[in-house]
Design a protein around this motif. Structure first.
Motif, PDB file in Angstrom:
ATOM      1  N   GLU A 327       0.806  -1.217   0.000  1.00  0.00           N
ATOM      2  CA  GLU A 327       0.000   0.000   0.000  1.00  0.00           C
ATOM      3  C   GLU A 327       0.844   1.275   0.000  1.00  0.00           C
ATOM      4  N   LEU A 328       1.994   1.244   0.675  1.00  0.00           N
ATOM      5  CA  LEU A 328       2.720   2.487   0.924  1.00  0.00           C
ATOM      6  C   LEU A 328       3.961   2.694   0.071  1.00  0.00           C
ATOM      7  N   PHE A 329       4.560   1.629  -0.434  1.00  0.00           N
ATOM      8  CA  PHE A 329       5.830   1.790  -1.135  1.00  0.00           C
ATOM      9  C   PHE A 329       5.742   1.333  -2.586  1.00  0.00           C
ATOM     10  N   PRO A 330       6.535   1.960  -3.482  1.00  0.00           N
ATOM     11  CA  PRO A 330       6.506   1.601  -4.909  1.00  0.00           C
ATOM     12  C   PRO A 330       6.819   0.129  -5.139  1.00  0.00           C
ATOM     13  N   GLU A 331       6.150  -0.430  -6.129  1.00  0.00           N
ATOM     14  CA  GLU A 331       6.318  -1.848  -6.451  1.00  0.00           C
ATOM     15  C   GLU A 331       7.766  -2.174  -6.817  1.00  0.00           C
ATOM     16  N   ALA A 332       8.418  -1.239  -7.526  1.00  0.00           N
ATOM     17  CA  ALA A 332       9.799  -1.481  -7.963  1.00  0.00           C
ATOM     18  C   ALA A 332      10.735  -1.674  -6.775  1.00  0.00           C
ATOM     19  N   MET A 333      10.503  -0.926  -5.682  1.00  0.00           N
ATOM     20  CA  MET A 333      11.334  -1.077  -4.479  1.00  0.00           C
ATOM     21  C   MET A 333      11.159  -2.471  -3.894  1.00  0.00           C
ATOM     22  N   GLN A 334       9.912  -2.919  -3.838  1.00  0.00           N
ATOM     23  CA  GLN A 334       9.652  -4.256  -3.295  1.00  0.00           C
ATOM     24  C   GLN A 334      10.260  -5.335  -4.192  1.00  0.00           C
ATOM     25  N   GLU A 364      11.064   1.108   5.265  1.00  0.00           N
ATOM     26  CA  GLU A 364      10.819   2.232   6.187  1.00  0.00           C
ATOM     27  C   GLU A 364      12.102   3.040   6.413  1.00  0.00           C
ATOM     28  N   PHE A 365      13.201   2.331   6.683  1.00  0.00           N
ATOM     29  CA  PHE A 365      14.471   3.012   6.934  1.00  0.00           C
ATOM     30  C   PHE A 365      14.988   3.706   5.682  1.00  0.00           C
ATOM     31  N   ALA A 366      14.955   2.998   4.557  1.00  0.00           N
ATOM     32  CA  ALA A 366      15.520   3.549   3.322  1.00  0.00           C
ATOM     33  C   ALA A 366      14.768   4.789   2.864  1.00  0.00           C
ATOM     34  N   ASN A 367      13.471   4.857   3.158  1.00  0.00           N
ATOM     35  CA  ASN A 367      12.661   5.999   2.723  1.00  0.00           C
ATOM     36  C   ASN A 367      12.463   7.035   3.832  1.00  0.00           C
ATOM     37  N   HIS A 368      13.110   6.817   4.979  1.00  0.00           N
ATOM     38  CA  HIS A 368      12.999   7.751   6.107  1.00  0.00           C
ATOM     39  C   HIS A 368      11.542   7.992   6.506  1.00  0.00           C
ATOM     40  N   ASN A 369      10.754   6.928   6.473  1.00  0.00           N
ATOM     41  CA  ASN A 369       9.360   7.006   6.885  1.00  0.00           C
ATOM     42  C   ASN A 369       9.065   5.841   7.811  1.00  0.00           C
ATOM     43  N   LEU A 370       9.005   6.116   9.108  1.00  0.00           N
ATOM     44  CA  LEU A 370       8.791   5.066  10.110  1.00  0.00           C
ATOM     45  C   LEU A 370       7.304   4.874  10.343  1.00  0.00           C
ATOM     46  N   THR A 372       5.915   1.262  11.553  1.00  0.00           N
ATOM     47  CA  THR A 372       5.690   0.224  12.563  1.00  0.00           C
ATOM     48  C   THR A 372       6.415   0.556  13.856  1.00  0.00           C
ATOM     49  N   GLY A 373       5.924  -0.061  14.932  1.00  0.00           N
ATOM     50  CA  GLY A 373       6.561   0.148  16.231  1.00  0.00           C
ATOM     51  C   GLY A 373       7.981  -0.361  16.258  1.00  0.00           C
ATOM     52  N   VAL A 374       8.234  -1.462  15.565  1.00  0.00           N
ATOM     53  CA  VAL A 374       9.584  -2.027  15.514  1.00  0.00           C
ATOM     54  C   VAL A 374      10.556  -1.016  14.907  1.00  0.00           C
ATOM     55  N   ALA A 375      10.125  -0.359  13.834  1.00  0.00           N
ATOM     56  CA  ALA A 375      10.982   0.629  13.174  1.00  0.00           C
ATOM     57  C   ALA A 375      11.309   1.778  14.113  1.00  0.00           C
ATOM     58  N   HIS A 376      10.311   2.259  14.858  1.00  0.00           N
ATOM     59  CA  HIS A 376      10.552   3.367  15.785  1.00  0.00           C
ATOM     60  C   HIS A 376      11.535   2.972  16.885  1.00  0.00           C
ATOM     61  N   VAL A 377      11.363   1.784  17.425  1.00  0.00           N
ATOM     62  CA  VAL A 377      12.241   1.319  18.507  1.00  0.00           C
ATOM     63  C   VAL A 377      13.672   1.146  17.993  1.00  0.00           C
ATOM     64  N   LEU A 378      13.822   0.474  16.843  1.00  0.00           N
ATOM     65  CA  LEU A 378      15.151   0.236  16.292  1.00  0.00           C
ATOM     66  C   LEU A 378      15.835   1.542  15.927  1.00  0.00           C
ATOM     67  N   TYR A 379      15.094   2.454  15.302  1.00  0.00           N
ATOM     68  CA  TYR A 379      15.659   3.728  14.894  1.00  0.00           C
ATOM     69  C   TYR A 379      16.155   4.519  16.094  1.00  0.00           C
ATOM     70  N   SER A 380      15.356   4.511  17.140  1.00  0.00           N
ATOM     71  CA  SER A 380      15.754   5.232  18.358  1.00  0.00           C
ATOM     72  C   SER A 380      17.029   4.660  18.944  1.00  0.00           C
ATOM     73  N   SER A 381      17.131   3.337  18.971  1.00  0.00           N
ATOM     74  CA  SER A 381      18.333   2.717  19.551  1.00  0.00           C
ATOM     75  C   SER A 381      19.558   2.967  18.675  1.00  0.00           C
ATOM     76  N   LEU A 382      19.340   3.013  17.335  1.00  0.00           N
ATOM     77  CA  LEU A 382      20.464   3.240  16.423  1.00  0.00           C
ATOM     78  C   LEU A 382      21.019   4.650  16.552  1.00  0.00           C
ATOM     79  N   ILE A 383      20.148   5.654  16.600  1.00  0.00           N
ATOM     80  CA  ILE A 383      20.638   7.032  16.674  1.00  0.00           C
ATOM     81  C   ILE A 383      21.245   7.341  18.033  1.00  0.00           C
TER      82      ILE A 383
END
Length: 385
Positions: A327-334, A364-370, A372-383
């Protein structure tokens, strides 16, 4: 010697695949050539700084500072051309009409500081003879003021016999600074940048004729090769036919995306293009694809924000990863990531379900658009690290 009117120059260019570098030959403190010196006299090849720094991590606005740094070491110089000179394909400030150039030693310095290994290898292979021949050159001065162009005509072989006679003499043009305004006083020239990206109208037919002649020569050469009895091109014929059909479509203005897709895939499959660790083809495709995906970032962000607004109350109970990604990301990326991860359409449904959360996270990471909850948690720990 009489003064010349406005002189339009096209700098010669070294073509190294993804990287192209324009250059001139410095003859002395005031003179230069665009062609090789006929008698192999002592000239210094200089390479355009803008081309050396293109596709590097150095931002365009920071180029002058880096040029000046190399100039202090004698590897670069700022060349001030007489205001009568115009450069096709370049936009140069009217006030100074200046460009930065590098010696071959400077070219090597830039390459080994800023290029990837494949590009460094290309520079090494193509410029080592130049480097050897110029090894005793003195460091460049901080700047030069060039007003004389010394050249033998480049295009004489593409004109008729009478033109060849006319162009066989060396072109020598002395530009007198004090009289520049007499013949360079167009109303737009004194206040704005010159548009060097187009030739004067009167030279367009000549350029068009040259290109048509070259295309015809290539087609004639192809015809001769295919007619040869000594070689067989059976395996290549289907690809050749496909290319020619799409050239015809392109000329007629009806080339479509599906046609380009077939052509590109045919060329990619034409042969084994080498190791994945040192493939200029994969680097070129990766660069182009990355730029296309990066350009889509703003539209993806809008779509993601709209999704978050609609699902604000169900943000902790989102649809499955596969539905979200679709729904959210271009087919070519997938498609790229699925095949990269070995998840083709033939993969089992269970494996696709188990791997799709990882694919969604990458998107999510590659497009800088978080999302899911997992993405938010991982991103926070990474930065935080």
């Amino acid at each position: 010697m009489s003064s010349c009117s406005t002189i339009h120059l096209t700098l010669p260019q070294w073509d190294g695949g993804a990287r192209k570098i324009r250059f001139i030959h410095l003859v002395n403190l005031t003179s230069f050539r665009l062609t090789e010196c006929p008698n192999k006299g002592p000239v210094v090849p200089l390479y355009l700084g803008a081309d050396l720094f293109s596709n590097t991590d150095i931002r365009t606005e920071n180029h002058p500072r880096h040029h000046a740094k190399f100039a202090k070491k004698g590897f670069a110089t700022k060349i001030f051309f007489s205001s009568a000179f115009r450069f096709h394909g370049l936009k140069v400030p009217t006030a100074s009409n200046s460009l930065w150039f590098y010696s071959v030693q400077g070219l090597f310095r830039v390459a080994f500081e800023m290029y990837n290994k494949q590009e460094q290898l290309a520079v090494l292979e193509n410029f080592q003879d130049v480097w050897k021949s110029q090894i005793n050159d003195s460091p460049l001065k901080m700047s030069y003021s060039l007003s004389v162009q010394l050249d033998f005509a480049l295009s004489s072989s593409l004109h008729d016999t009478e033109s060849r006679v006319e162009l066989s003499q060396p072109q020598q043009c002395q530009v007198v600074r004090d009289s520049v305004e007499v013949y360079g006083s167009d109303t737009g020239d004194t206040s704005a940048d010159h548009d060097y990206c187009s030739f004067p109208k009167q030279s367009l037919p000549t350029e068009r004729s040259r290109l048509i002649s070259t295309v015809r020569q290539k087609l004639h050469s192809l015809d001769e090769k295919l007619s040869s009895e000594t070689q067989s091109y059976t395996e290549q014929l289907e690809t050749i036919l496909l290319l020619l059909e799409n050239i015809v479509r392109y000329v007629n203005g009806n080339l479509e995306e599906k046609d380009v897709t077939e052509t590109v895939l045919a060329l990619l499959k034409a042969k084994d293009w080498g190791c994945v660790y040192s493939s200029s083809l994969l680097c070129g495709i990766g660069c182009w694809l990355g730029q296309q995906f990066h350009a889509a970032n703003s539209s993806i962000s809008q779509k993601v924000e709209g999704f978050k607004v609609q699902h604000i109350e169900q943000i902790s109970d989102l649809p499955p990863a596969e539905e979200l990604a679709t729904e959210l990301f271009p087919e070519a990326m997938q498609t790229l990531l699925l095949h990269w991860m070995g998840l083709t359409e033939e993969s089992t449904l269970e494996r696709r379900h188990s791997e799709y959360p990882i694919l969604l996270l990458i998107l999510e990471f590659a497009n800088h658009n978080l999302i899911t909850g997992v993405a938010h948690v991982l991103y926070s720990s990474l930065i935080c690290k």
